[in-house]
Write an enzyme that holds these catalytic residues in place. Structure first.
Site, PDB file in Angstrom:
ATOM      1  CG  ASN A 125      -2.024  -1.056   1.043  1.00 47.61           C
ATOM      2  OD1 ASN A 125      -2.418  -1.398  -0.066  1.00 47.61           O
ATOM      3  ND2 ASN A 125      -2.479  -1.599   2.152  1.00 47.61           N
ATOM      4  CB  CYS A 126       4.454   1.914   0.277  1.00 50.58           C
ATOM      5  SG  CYS A 126       5.689   3.199   0.010  1.00 50.58           S
TER       6      CYS A 126
END
Length: 119
Positions: free
Chosen positions: A10-11
């Site tokens: 999710n970065c």
């Protein structure tokens, strides 16, 4: 040769790097620290190549939320222990090209490095 990327799904920076690779048809495997953790021998290899200072993400929320004692007097061994215990503080992504690794994402750096591996 297998290219591997290490990071957190999710970065936003990891997302950009993954899109960059996929848009260019570069095959890679992805290792998500959130689900699979960090491997000590691999982390030590990254530290040997780049130095612990380049891999320890002091700007993120996870690092800032560590107890003050953990954030002080950091040396290589303490940094490695912190990164193993809290993989979210490893700067990401780390792209493993086999003979070298890249930390972070800059399209021009990826372009040069991936082109060199294809040559």
């Amino acid at each position: 040769m297998t290219i591997s990327m290490y990071g957190i799904k999710n970065c936003s920076t990891v997302k950009k790097a993954r899109i960059w690779l996929e848009d260019r048809g570069v095959a890679y495997t992805f290792h998500d620290y959130k689900t699979a953790g960090a491997d000590e021998s691999l982390l030590r290899r990254f530290v040997k190549e780049h130095g612990w200072e380049a891999l320890l993400n002091r700007a993120g929320t996870t690092f800032r939320n560590l107890p003050e004692a953990d954030r002080e007097n950091i040396d290589e061994e303490k940094a490695i222990a912190l990164m193993l215990a809290n993989p979210s503080i490893i700067k990401r992504p780390v792209l493993d090209l086999g003979k070298k690794t890249l930390v972070g994402f800059k399209s021009e750096v990826y372009e040069a490095a991936v082109s060199a591996t294809r040559a």
